[in-house]
Design a protein around this motif. Structure first.
Motif, PDB file in Angstrom:
ATOM      1  N   THR A   1       0.847  -1.184   0.000  1.00  0.00           N
ATOM      2  CA  THR A   1       0.000   0.000   0.000  1.00  0.00           C
ATOM      3  C   THR A   1       0.884   1.236   0.000  1.00  0.00           C
ATOM      4  OG1 THR A   1      -0.177  -0.008   2.409  1.00  0.00           O
ATOM      5  CG2 THR A   1      -1.896  -1.123   1.209  1.00  0.00           C
ATOM      6  N   LEU A   2       0.479   2.222  -0.754  1.00  0.00           N
ATOM      7  CA  LEU A   2       1.211   3.480  -0.868  1.00  0.00           C
ATOM      8  C   LEU A   2       0.304   4.598  -0.385  1.00  0.00           C
ATOM      9  CD1 LEU A   2       2.496   2.857  -4.514  1.00  0.00           C
ATOM     10  CD2 LEU A   2       3.736   2.388  -2.375  1.00  0.00           C
ATOM     11  N   VAL A   3       0.791   5.400   0.565  1.00  0.00           N
ATOM     12  CA  VAL A   3       0.025   6.511   1.123  1.00  0.00           C
ATOM     13  C   VAL A   3       0.853   7.772   0.986  1.00  0.00           C
ATOM     14  CG1 VAL A   3      -1.084   7.443   3.184  1.00  0.00           C
ATOM     15  CG2 VAL A   3      -1.102   4.982   2.773  1.00  0.00           C
ATOM     16  N   HIS A   4       0.283   8.807   0.415  1.00  0.00           N
ATOM     17  CA  HIS A   4       0.988  10.054   0.141  1.00  0.00           C
ATOM     18  C   HIS A   4       1.558  10.700   1.399  1.00  0.00           C
ATOM     19  CE1 HIS A   4       1.143  14.485  -0.312  1.00  0.00           C
ATOM     20  NE2 HIS A   4       1.770  14.150  -1.413  1.00  0.00           N
ATOM     21  N   THR A   5       2.759  11.232   1.274  1.00  0.00           N
ATOM     22  CA  THR A   5       3.339  12.082   2.308  1.00  0.00           C
ATOM     23  C   THR A   5       4.106  13.205   1.623  1.00  0.00           C
ATOM     24  OG1 THR A   5       4.699  12.192   4.296  1.00  0.00           O
ATOM     25  CG2 THR A   5       5.522  10.824   2.520  1.00  0.00           C
ATOM     26  N   ASN A   6       4.151  14.353   2.281  1.00  0.00           N
ATOM     27  CA  ASN A   6       4.994  15.445   1.776  1.00  0.00           C
ATOM     28  C   ASN A   6       5.913  15.934   2.888  1.00  0.00           C
ATOM     29  OD1 ASN A   6       3.234  16.806   3.402  1.00  0.00           O
ATOM     30  ND2 ASN A   6       2.387  18.115   1.819  1.00  0.00           N
ATOM     31  N   ASP A   7       6.033  15.145   3.951  1.00  0.00           N
ATOM     32  CA  ASP A   7       6.843  15.517   5.102  1.00  0.00           C
ATOM     33  C   ASP A   7       8.289  15.086   4.888  1.00  0.00           C
ATOM     34  OD1 ASP A   7       7.809  16.219   7.552  1.00  0.00           O
ATOM     35  OD2 ASP A   7       6.630  14.783   8.683  1.00  0.00           O
ATOM     36  N   ASN A   8       9.224  16.000   5.051  1.00  0.00           N
ATOM     37  CA  ASN A   8      10.648  15.683   4.896  1.00  0.00           C
ATOM     38  C   ASN A   8      11.217  14.949   6.099  1.00  0.00           C
ATOM     39  OD1 ASN A   8      10.897  16.827   2.357  1.00  0.00           O
ATOM     40  ND2 ASN A   8      11.223  18.863   3.213  1.00  0.00           N
ATOM     41  N   ASN A   9      10.609  15.099   7.256  1.00  0.00           N
ATOM     42  CA  ASN A   9      11.132  14.474   8.463  1.00  0.00           C
ATOM     43  C   ASN A   9      10.013  13.692   9.140  1.00  0.00           C
ATOM     44  OD1 ASN A   9      12.571  13.693  10.653  1.00  0.00           O
ATOM     45  ND2 ASN A   9      13.116  15.738  11.330  1.00  0.00           N
ATOM     46  N   LEU A  10       9.701  12.515   8.608  1.00  0.00           N
ATOM     47  CA  LEU A  10       8.568  11.734   9.071  1.00  0.00           C
ATOM     48  C   LEU A  10       8.645  11.388  10.550  1.00  0.00           C
ATOM     49  CD1 LEU A  10       8.331   9.282   6.061  1.00  0.00           C
ATOM     50  CD2 LEU A  10       6.805  11.180   6.563  1.00  0.00           C
TER      51      LEU A  10
END
Length: 116
Positions: A49-58
């Motif tokens: 599963t692929l879930v969008h993220t735009n966070d550079n520091n998860l």
């Protein structure tokens, strides 16, 4: 008691359609669902599963770059056992229509699922 079985692996790419295309074309995965924020690609009995993220520091926001999800026979005893080994329950156990779900932080992020 039955052992846990691996259910799915979650990855958090910035570009979900591009990542889905990469796995579909590079590994010959089929794509069940693909939107800008979510994709499901079956791989034998498992699902990527692929879930969008735009966070550079998860990790700074208690979000992990990957997550493993397991189907388990008893969520309460499994959560207790994992917490005794150092895992931390991330929120509460949720009681959904399809079953119980829980997320734990430990070595990486773990999801637990007990079907209804």
């Amino acid at each position: 008691m039955a052992a846990a079985t691996l259910r799915w692996v979650l990855q958090r790419p910035r570009d979900v359609p591009r990542a889905a295309r990469f796995y579909a074309e590079g590994h010959d995965f089929s794509v069940n669902v693909c939107t800008l924020r979510w994709a499901e690609l079956p791989s034998g009995p498992l699902k990527l599963t692929l879930v969008h993220t735009n966070d550079n520091n998860l990790a700074s926001q208690r979000v992990y770059s990957s997550m493993l999800s397991f189907t388990i026979p008893d969520i309460n005893s499994t959560v207790s056992k994992l917490m005794a080994l150092g895992a931390v329950l991330d929120g509460s156990i949720k009681y959904e229509i399809h079953g119980k779900v829980a997320a734990l932080r430990c070595i990486d992020m773990l999801g637990l699922y007990k079907p209804a």
